[in-house]
Design an enzyme around this catalytic site. Sequence first.
Site, PDB file in Angstrom:
ATOM      1  CD  GLU B  54      45.231  51.503  41.314  1.00 40.33           C
ATOM      2  OE1 GLU B  54      44.823  50.703  40.434  1.00 40.33           O
ATOM      3  OE2 GLU B  54      44.531  51.882  42.275  1.00 40.33           O
ATOM      4  CG  PHE B 116      39.697  46.463  53.786  1.00 39.73           C
ATOM      5  CD1 PHE B 116      39.093  45.538  52.940  1.00 39.73           C
ATOM      6  CD2 PHE B 116      39.685  47.799  53.422  1.00 39.73           C
ATOM      7  CE1 PHE B 116      38.492  45.942  51.766  1.00 39.73           C
ATOM      8  CE2 PHE B 116      39.088  48.217  52.243  1.00 39.73           C
ATOM      9  CZ  PHE B 116      38.482  47.281  51.409  1.00 39.73           C
ATOM     10  CD  GLN B 117      41.490  48.637  49.682  1.00 40.67           C
ATOM     11  OE1 GLN B 117      41.850  49.713  50.127  1.00 40.67           O
ATOM     12  NE2 GLN B 117      40.769  48.517  48.571  1.00 40.67           N
ATOM     13  CE  LYS B 166      43.624  56.324  56.605  1.00 35.18           C
ATOM     14  NZ  LYS B 166      42.276  55.764  56.361  1.00 35.18           N
ATOM     15  CG  MET B 481      55.824  39.288  17.844  1.00 33.00           C
ATOM     16  SD  MET B 481      56.645  39.441  16.235  1.00 33.00           S
ATOM     17  CE  MET B 481      57.427  41.060  16.410  1.00 33.00           C
TER      18      MET B 481
END
Lengths: 179, 566
Positions: B54, B116-117, B166, B481
Amino acid sequence: MKEHTLIVLLQDRAGVLHRTVSLLRRRQFNITSLSVGHSEMPGISRMTLVVDTADVTQVVKQLDRLVDVLVVRDVTEAPSVQRETALAKVAVDEDALFALITRVRDAGARVLDVAGGSVVVEITDSPVRVDAFVEDLRTMGLRELMRTGRLAMMRGEVEMSRPQAFREQGDGAGEEDAA
Amino acid sequence: MSAAMRTGAQIICEALIRENVEVLFGIPGGNIMPLYHALWEYHAHLRHVLCRHEQGAGHAAEGYARASGRVGVCIATSGPGATNLVTPIADAWMDGTPLVAITGQVSRAVLGSDAFQEVDITGITVPVTKHSYLVSDAHELPRVVAEAFHIARTGRPGPVLIDVTKDAQLATVTPDWSQPLDLPGYRPAQVPHADSLQAAADALSRAARPLILAGHGVIQSGASDALLAFAEHTGIPVITTLQGLGAFPQEHPLSLGMPGMHGWVHVNRAIQACDVLCNIGSRFDDRVTGKASTFAPRATIVHVDIDAAEMAKTVRADIPVLGDARRALEALRVLVPTLDTASWRATVHALRAEYQPRQAYVRRERIAPLMPYDVFDVMHETFARRADWRVVTDVGQHQMWAAQLLEWRRPGTHITSGGAGTMGFAIPAALGAAIAAPNDTIWAVVGDGGFQMTNQELATIQQEGLRNVKVAVINNGHLGMVRQWQELFHSRRYSGTPLSGPDFAALAHAYGMMGVRVERVEEAAPAIERAWRHDGPSLVDFRVDQGANVFPIVPAGSSIGEMITQ
């Protein structure tokens, strides 16, 4: 650092308080007092915010940048009335009760409840006078204290509900394209 | 189901099409599955690019936005899908990149139950979004999507999150497309106030040593032409910030280069000497100003910005001009006369002659080991012969060498992660840019550290058939760097910076790309040519010297007048 009192009008939407407080926290602005509730307009909440800061214009501009914030006004130097409320529970025996009630009356406070050797009193006044009253109660057996945040309202005919009166930095700024 | 009825997911798709969205970058998962179910029907209008992480989807959407000037869109599922978007959202927040992120959320019935999630992504992203929505009623979707795009693209652009439960994606409702935007508290500035413009014009007209500092805002408001016209009319020299590179043609006689921590000495000296500094669309980042209290001490500062909160945030704004950069420049062009800047320009040019910009990079001959700045010199020579290219850089030494040593001529040709400094930006952002600009060759210039953070997106590049992506890995086997700072400021204690990696050319082959390794300077130009001409994505692994440093450098927290030149 200086204490500034701000009046903020915001859309009454989910998460708006979180956004406001999160902004103040991450920009390292120190909140002294915060109260929020309904305004005279449905769907618009009103907040009185007291911040301790050396740069109040940054606080105002950062708050103004929030999408749900309609008006931000620094009323520190403006003619306004400011009030706080405190509830205090004081443990007193019968000998001291009269002195307490006298002090409560002199301060313009109220006795709300007397039960089992303790008295619950309420004061609503300017922050300085609430401070003084609370200090007196500390010498008279203060057991519990709950203070609200500050409420502020400007005096006279000042329209708080017209956002553009305070948001515009000039004639053109903030205007949408005619197209 | 009546003809007018739609699921929430279908409404999102139709709302995106109404916003002229053509490409979405994302990864499906449980709570965003209804939206993917609907995308199947709308695939003729909405191209979905399946990324491998993602974070890659978010940076790809950023790269798309930066190359096209449009709003980038990324999609993720709830929970870890959403949290993986936090870094690109924060990156877009810092750099003012227009981005709409759409995330799935658990159904309303279980919101707040640690389902969940489930993750509170609207809460997590509050500090790094312009605004966000949690939608649990499908009726709201037409208005919410329209508001999100409006907020993302106007004012100082930035990221907006839409978190959709959802059940709202699944609900079937009759959408009301006539709902107006309900944003009474959002009124971005546009037209600068006449008084502020006049004050700015008065200051500039009186200036003996005026300087224009052009930032990202010039590019975002499409003001490059207006800037060129203003500079040529007034004769005021122009410096460009990292995100402003390309806002003003660098080959122009009035162009001085980049200021700040790794700016050229003459540019920083010019800032310290100027009497009016006209900042157009830069937010005075600390990498530009150094120690802010010592910045431009002799100057009246004019600050043109679309965001009032940027005025006097880090550096004083003696004359704030709130509004759009293009409108401000067009107005100032009329108000400011042609100035006599010849002696001032001669002073700055003398400084440039005294402090040769590339002095730290000069070598008597190009021999082994391969020095990174030699690679950039070769790139510069190759790029100078062409016009159809853009460069996406990652974060670190290579980013600064690219900024210093390539010649930036056009807006939108330099894309990098500036404010957030997000390593891993370049590869996914390049894939987004390649989709936005299919006729340009997109060079992702990246260190071996940043490359290994997001190189899984090479698979996305391969799957999407993006032939115009070319990768240059500036491979010094270090987090360069950080290594440089350890050398200069941390007693050469190279803690956690040596870095190994696979054979990147072989890795490119594994992804079906052309891959070559370059170890000697004479191989560089042919390899770049070959990669450029190759009909497909390609990668060049430049094995460069590990001890090379970026110069000049202003130590963090110091005045920009105090530079280490080599």
